[in-house]
Design an enzyme around this catalytic site. Structure first.
Site, short mmCIF file in Angstrom:
data_model
loop_
_atom_site.label_atom_id
_atom_site.label_comp_id
_atom_site.label_asym_id
_atom_site.label_seq_id
_atom_site.Cartn_x
_atom_site.Cartn_y
_atom_site.Cartn_z
N GLY A 46 0.81 -1.22 0.00
CA GLY A 46 0.00 0.00 0.00
C GLY A 46 0.84 1.26 0.00
O GLY A 46 0.59 2.20 -0.77
N HIS A 267 4.33 -21.25 9.57
CA HIS A 267 5.77 -20.99 9.60
C HIS A 267 6.45 -21.90 10.61
O HIS A 267 5.99 -22.02 11.74
CB HIS A 267 6.02 -19.52 9.97
CG HIS A 267 7.42 -19.07 9.70
ND1 HIS A 267 8.48 -19.55 10.41
CD2 HIS A 267 7.93 -18.22 8.78
CE1 HIS A 267 9.59 -18.99 9.94
NE2 HIS A 267 9.28 -18.19 8.95
N ARG A 338 9.16 -23.91 3.92
CA ARG A 338 8.45 -23.81 5.19
C ARG A 338 7.41 -24.89 5.41
O ARG A 338 7.30 -25.43 6.51
CB ARG A 338 7.75 -22.44 5.26
CG ARG A 338 8.75 -21.34 5.36
CD ARG A 338 8.11 -19.98 5.28
NE ARG A 338 9.13 -18.96 5.49
CZ ARG A 338 8.90 -17.67 5.46
NH1 ARG A 338 7.69 -17.22 5.21
NH2 ARG A 338 9.86 -16.81 5.68
#
Lengths: 646, 257
Positions: A46, A267, A338
């Site tokens: 953003g 994770h 991961r």
């Protein structure tokens, strides 16, 4: 079925982006000033989008719920950012980064998008350095790199363990400059609560001022959502407390398809859960796996002795340790992606070899690296992470191995977007983690920062012009239009409805319940019966929430309980969609593991014949089943294979 | 663990605030300070009373949102931590804990413990950046930066903008915050081009926003959760002085061909 046009340019993958840029329509400088763009969210995607669009001359309004754009949760990313600079002369290239990302995503991402991402990755480093990001350097003054999970080259740029912070502060400084130049107007402590459509196009938002409680109408020629991921649907995650899915969910209900919601990333290296009142989980950067070795005891008697505090991990002899990642994946060892590392940890703990009070932890051990490199080197590389660990766990990781366990971290799914990052709602663009586009079923380490900044700095500034080029004669929209009035009325009605419940339980009670269901049945391993049960249970939570939630205070004041209530209401609905998507996807791929579909060695087993598609869910109305639309994925530049990290 | 909490309650910016005493029970010693407040707020909501409002977000010490003044110290009794990283094991069972917002004219209270720190954004907008647009940038390795400069720049850039320095200062000075940003950019070759204009603009904005002067007490450094050094203030003063002398010599007019 709706035909999803991904608008991938023709031609070989390596020339798609340049050919696209050569042929798009542009907006001339004097017309840019007449066009307004709303950007919601001020994280990497953003802030970089708002700054870049402002610099081009568009009139931008940037919104964030935090008290400053600088606090968006990108700030917490630790490890690094990938770029195919090949500064290390170790064989990296745009193609190789592209290849690793597609493979890492288990062949569930679009080739065209991912190639573009790899292609602009180098520009991001140039841009960030120019903005003053103090990346780590060698003594000769050149940039330093490190390796990260899922890659065999060192392509990760980093600023100590605070790479996200430094990249975000870079983008925030560019944004601040555009604010001072009058190109961007910044609205902090504002939360988007509705998307406004006029004649089928996104033309504005309704936002609540979180200080006064007033609902505000904001119009624009285009709207960009860069509001991050939805990991907090699990209640406990590494996301910030305020991270939410409300903007995405409102857009979904206005016609933006939600793609692959079940692709969520657990994770592998987080600090284990400690107790009932825990509010969030803390990540320990994946970069620790470069020098730390992961293990659990081989013998059950050692596990018992450790749990009873009768022995220390360092008392366990080398031959009685199971370095299970090195054992199972000799080629990648502790640096497997991961999803693979997380599942392997769960497998060991489920088999009864987990350590710590709860048995839900494994060791991440630096003893050997400290011996080999010296404590100073380890301190220089990971000092702030070790300190963070010590503060939370109250144990010294230089002396005893860290204890870690997987936790919800990132969501690959998000609003469906085409090559131009436009959703199925015309004029509604989605950037960064909020869209579904580039990571497929699993994101590699150090790729989120890359994607957020690629979208904001180098993709949207082109693609949004292609959309706005034929809008130059469309005058600014008045917020008095009936579409705005109707949307605001809806927002106010929703708020009143929440207050009117006057139940007995705080919002967090329901959020915790939702999180438990999601983690239990829709977490690291999923199966048909569990997912069906989860859908049932989530519906029960939803009913209970709307009957019994209690919100104190008023609307016309700072009211965090009200804010949370709105967000949790949307999370509950998203949770159901996530479980439905997981149920629909009868295969295992990347972070989505269905127990029914695995190889004899326990690895994820894809079903390319039936599921090599993006699942894009279309809202059909309250209480109705959403419709599944499929975008088939085609691989031309890459041969699709079973992922192999052995 | 059980605690007595004396919390500053203030309905809004205009209302008069006061301390209110509460009890909170059954707190785990591994809870963070903010998790203790979560439990307290759960109690409040269940009783139908207003929960206490405070800023927080990442809860891992990096976003800079949390900001409490605990027992007379910003971010509480531990050094080098933010409030969200403070754990209840640091306190004794039965302790009384006093919790206030940051106190500074430039950071007005919004509600209870929540304050308005937009002044920091305004200081950055005044010049805390390098003036480059997106694109058209030379290769990142085209600029060599000695490691020690990059490291020193990173030390300063680690500031999280929480405002503890202002809260700790008896003059409510923002010198450490401003100096950290000035130093971060002044130590890099990319930042040198505008160094002089930057330091002047940022200092002028800081003064305009009602922050106090620096009298070198060092309280800011002592309370900074990120250990930002006051050496940065010395560096900023040198930059500022140099800029003043430079700007008196010659004014270059912009524009024109």
């Amino acid at each position: 079925m709706t035909n999803l046009n991904s608008k991938i340019p023709q031609g070989p993958v390596a020339t798609k982006w340049s050919s696209y840029k050569d042929h798009i329509a542009l907006v001339n400088p004097s017309n840019k000033r007449k066009l307004d763009i709303i950007v919601v969210g001020t994280g990497l995607a953003g802030a970089s989008a708002a700054a870049s669009l402002g610099a081009l001359g568009f009139k931008v309004k940037a919104f964030c719920y935090q008290d400053s754009p600088r606090r968006a949760h990108s700030i917490a990313a630790q490890g690094g950012i990938n770029a195919s600079k090949n500064y290390q002369n170790d064989g990296d290239s745009v193609y190789r980064l592209f290849y690793d990302t597609i493979k890492g995503g288990d062949y569930r991402a679009r080739e065209g998008n991912v190639y573009r991402l790899a292609e602009v990755s180098g520009n991001i480093i140039d841009q960030s350095v120019a903005l003053g990001v103090p990346f780590a350097r060698e003594y000769g003054g050149l940039l330093d790199n490190r390796s990260f999970g899922g890659a065999q080259v060192s392509r990760t740029f980093y600023a100590r363990g605070q790479t996200g912070q430094q990249l975000l502060l870079g983008a925030y400084s560019a944004l601040s400059r555009q604010v001072s130049l009058g190109n961007v107007e910044s609205f902090t402590r504002h939360e988007m609560l509705e998307l406004v459509l006029i004649d089928g196009r996104a033309r504005g938002i309704i936002a609540r001022n979180l200080v006064t409680g007033e609902t505000e109408r904001h119009s624009a020629h285009a709207v960009v959502l860069a509001t991050g991921g939805y990991g907090n649907v699990f209640f406990l995650s590494t996301n910030a407390m305020g991270s939410n899915t409300t903007a995405l969910w409102k857009a979904y209900k206005k016609g933006a398809f939600f793609a692959n919601p079940c692709f969520t990333q657990i994770h592998p290296t987080c600090i284990p859960v400690h107790g009932e009142f825990q509010s969030k989980l803390t990540l320990m950067s994946e970069s620790l796996r470069n020098d730390g070795r992961i293990w659990v005891p081989k013998r059950k008697e050692d596990v018992d002795a450790l749990r009873k505090n009768k022995m220390k991990p360092k008392d366990i002899a080398e031959e009685n340790r199971d370095y299970y990642l090195e054992r199972r994946y000799p080629a990648f060892g502790n640096l497997v992606p991961r999803d693979v590392a997380s599942r392997a940890a769960k497998e060991r703990c489920d088999a009864g070899f987990g350590v710590g009070e709860t048995g839900l932890a494994v060791y991440l051990d630096f003893a050997e690296s400290i011996k080999r490199l010296g404590r100073n080197v380890i301190e220089e590389r990971y000092g702030n992470l070790f300190q963070m660990y010590q503060k939370i766990v109250d144990e010294n990781p230089y002396e005893n191995p860290m204890m870690i366990y997987p936790a919800v971290h990132y969501t690959m799914g998000g609003l469906w977007v085409d090559y131009e990052l436009m959703s199925t709602v015309s004029g509604l663009f989605v950037a960064g983690e909020a869209n579904f586009s580039d990571h497929g079923a699993n994101r590699l380490g150090a790729s989120a920062l890359m994607q957020g900044l690629a979208d904001g700095y180098f993709v949207l500034p082109y693609t949004i012009q292609n959309y706005l080029a034929d809008q130059i004669n469309v005058p600014r929209f008045s917020t008095d239009l009936p579409e705005f009035a109707e949307a605001e009325k809806q927002v106010k009605a929703n708020i009143s409805k929440l207050f009117d419940i006057k139940g007995t339980k705080p919002v967090d009670y329901f959020h915790r319940q939702l999180g438990k269901i999601m983690w239990e049945y829709v977490g690291m391993a999923r199966n048909k019966a569990g997912l069906e049960k989860a859908i049932q249970l989530i519906r029960e939570v939803k009913a209970a929430f709307w009957k019994d939630v209690k919100i104190t205070g008023e609307n016309n004041e700072v009211n965090p309980e009200l804010e949370k209530a709105g967000r949790v209401a949307d999370f509950i609905e998203l949770g159901e969609l996530l479980a439905m998507d997981a149920l629909n996807r009868e295969e295992s791929c990347g972070g989505h593991f269905r127990e029914e579909y695995q190889t004899p060695e326990g690895e994820a087993l894809r079903n390319d014949d039936e599921f090599m598609y993006v699942a894009a869910w279309e809202f059909q109305g309250e209480g109705k089943e959403p419709k599944l639309n499929k975008e088939p994925l085609e691989y031309e530049a890459i041969e699709v294979k079973q992922r192999n990290y052995k | 663990m059980d605690f007595t909490l004396k919390i500053w309650r203030q309905k809004n910016a205009k209302a008069k605030g006061k301390f209110v005493t509460y009890k909170v029970k059954g707190i785990s010693d591994s809870s963070s300070f903010l998790e203790m407040l979560d439990v307290f707020n759960d109690q409040q909501v269940t009783k139908g009373e207003d929960p206490v409002v405070f800023d927080h977000d990442c809860r891992e010490g990096i976003c800079g949102a949390c900001s409490l003044y605990i027992n007379g110290r910003p971010h509480g009794p531990d050094d080098s931590v933010t409030t969200c990283q403070l754990h209840m094991r640091r306190f004794k069972d039965g302790d009384t804990i006093v919790i206030e917002p940051w106190r500074s004219a430039a950071f007005p209270v919004i509600r209870d413990l929540m304050i308005d720190r937009q002044a920091f954004d305004k200081i950055i907008q005044a010049g805390g950046f390098i003036s480059v647009n997106t694109g058209g940038i030379p290769d990142a390795n085209a600029i060599l930066i000695p490691k020690q400069n990059a490291d020193a720049s990173m030390d300063a850039a680690a500031c999280i903008g929480c405002g503890a320095c202002v809260a700790a200062c008896k003059n409510a000075s923002a010198m450490l915050f401003v100096a950290a940003k000035v130093s971060h950019l002044a130590l890099l070759p990319q930042g040198r081009a505008e160094a002089s204009a930057r330091v002047q603009a940022m200092v002028a904005k800081m003064d305009e926003l009602g922050f106090g002067n620096c009298t070198n007490t060092g309280a800011c450094e002592a309370e900074c959760p990120k250990d930002i050094s006051i050496e940065n203030i010395a560096r900023m003063n040198r930059e500022f002085l140099g800029a003043k002398i430079g700007s008196q010599k010659k004014t270059v007019k912009a524009g024109g061909f």
